[in-house]
Each structure stands twice: as C-alpha cells, then as structure tokens.
Design a protein around this motif. Structure first.
Motif, PDB file in Angstrom:
ATOM      1  N   TYR A 173       0.838  -1.196   0.000  1.00 60.28           N
ATOM      2  CA  TYR A 173       0.000   0.000   0.000  1.00 60.28           C
ATOM      3  C   TYR A 173       0.880   1.256   0.000  1.00 60.28           C
ATOM      4  O   TYR A 173       0.963   1.968   1.000  1.00 60.28           O
ATOM      5  CB  TYR A 173      -0.935  -0.006   1.215  1.00 60.28           C
ATOM      6  CG  TYR A 173      -1.864  -1.192   1.220  1.00 60.28           C
ATOM      7  CD1 TYR A 173      -3.067  -1.153   0.522  1.00 60.28           C
ATOM      8  CD2 TYR A 173      -1.530  -2.354   1.903  1.00 60.28           C
ATOM      9  CE1 TYR A 173      -3.918  -2.245   0.509  1.00 60.28           C
ATOM     10  CE2 TYR A 173      -2.376  -3.459   1.889  1.00 60.28           C
ATOM     11  CZ  TYR A 173      -3.567  -3.392   1.188  1.00 60.28           C
ATOM     12  OH  TYR A 173      -4.407  -4.488   1.169  1.00 60.28           O
ATOM     13  N   GLU A 227      -5.642  -5.584   7.556  1.00 64.39           N
ATOM     14  CA  GLU A 227      -5.488  -5.484   6.099  1.00 64.39           C
ATOM     15  C   GLU A 227      -6.834  -5.243   5.412  1.00 64.39           C
ATOM     16  O   GLU A 227      -6.911  -4.489   4.445  1.00 64.39           O
ATOM     17  CB  GLU A 227      -4.815  -6.719   5.513  1.00 64.39           C
ATOM     18  CG  GLU A 227      -4.546  -6.546   4.027  1.00 64.39           C
ATOM     19  CD  GLU A 227      -3.588  -7.563   3.447  1.00 64.39           C
ATOM     20  OE1 GLU A 227      -3.069  -7.289   2.350  1.00 64.39           O
ATOM     21  OE2 GLU A 227      -3.368  -8.612   4.068  1.00 64.39           O
ATOM     22  N   LYS A 284      -7.345  -1.953   3.124  1.00 55.96           N
ATOM     23  CA  LYS A 284      -7.770  -2.026   1.723  1.00 55.96           C
ATOM     24  C   LYS A 284      -9.001  -1.146   1.483  1.00 55.96           C
ATOM     25  O   LYS A 284      -9.058  -0.404   0.511  1.00 55.96           O
ATOM     26  CB  LYS A 284      -8.058  -3.463   1.321  1.00 55.96           C
ATOM     27  CG  LYS A 284      -8.440  -3.614  -0.140  1.00 55.96           C
ATOM     28  CD  LYS A 284      -8.558  -5.048  -0.542  1.00 55.96           C
ATOM     29  CE  LYS A 284      -8.955  -5.277  -1.975  1.00 55.96           C
ATOM     30  NZ  LYS A 284      -9.101  -4.178  -2.865  1.00 55.96           N
ATOM     31  N   ASP A 340      -9.016   2.089  -0.920  1.00 51.07           N
ATOM     32  CA  ASP A 340      -9.975   2.130  -2.023  1.00 51.07           C
ATOM     33  C   ASP A 340     -10.869   3.371  -1.932  1.00 51.07           C
ATOM     34  O   ASP A 340     -11.156   4.013  -2.930  1.00 51.07           O
ATOM     35  CB  ASP A 340     -10.830   0.870  -2.063  1.00 51.07           C
ATOM     36  CG  ASP A 340     -10.059  -0.373  -2.513  1.00 51.07           C
ATOM     37  OD1 ASP A 340      -8.920  -0.207  -3.025  1.00 51.07           O
ATOM     38  OD2 ASP A 340     -10.578  -1.491  -2.345  1.00 51.07           O
TER      39      ASP A 340
END
Length: 112
Positions: free
Chosen positions: A46, A96, A100, A104
């Motif tokens: 990331y 995680e 995410k 996003d």
C-alpha cells in the motif's frame, strides 16, 4: 517508516496526507518490534499510505493526544480522522481488510 520526535510534526503529517498510519511503540518492547516489522511488510503493498512511527518515551504527550494506553498501537487516519485502531496484539487479517477499504475509498474515481 519515518520516526518522529514532536507531536506537532505528527499532527501536521496526519493532516497533510489523505491516508496516514501512525505506529506508536516503546523501547525494549518485543511485541512492538515484531508488530512493527509485520506492519512495514504489509504496507509495502500500500504505497499510498503515508507512514509515521513514534516512541511513547520520546513523545509522552502522544498518550493523551491519541488516548493510547499501551504499545504497540496502530492508528489509521483518513482525511485526518481516525478510522481504525488496534493495540498490543494486532489482528493483521482485520487490519489489512480495513486498510484495503480505506485505500480504495481514498482513491480517485477514474473518469468513465
């Protein structure tokens, strides 16, 4: 992950970056060391997440500012607001998933 030594620097960095992770640690803390290494490895996936690390011994005011009672503590911020927190024993699967979703959510929508 860059280590910071002043609370004002940390607050500025959190406000300046859309997605920011603050890793709070203590010296001579085995759990902190292992969790720190795992966090760095996870964040390699990331690159859009700005990373900050700080020691509670060097900046004791961190405890009051972010209501941190133990180390390690991971705080994830989106647009300057805390959206995730885990302390002591970090559940990396859950971490995680949230990471995410936050990344996003912060990504610009491509023109259609």
């Amino acid at each position: 992950m860059r280590d910071y030594t002043e609370l004002s620097q940390i607050k500025t960095e959190i406000e300046r970056h859309t997605v920011c992770l603050l890793f709070i640690k203590m010296a001579n803390c085995g759990v902190c060391d292992v969790t720190y290494e795992k966090t760095i490895k996870l964040l390699d996936n990331y690159p859009q997440v700005h990373r900050i690390a700080a020691s509670i011994e060097q900046i004791p005011s961190l405890a009051g500012e972010y209501l941190v009672l133990t180390a390690p503590t991971i705080l994830l911020f989106l647009d300057g607001k805390e959206v995730f927190r885990q302390s002591r024993f970090v559940l990396f699967g859950e971490f995680e998933q949230v990471l995410k979703k936050v990344v996003d959510a912060s990504s610009p929508i491509p023109p259609g």
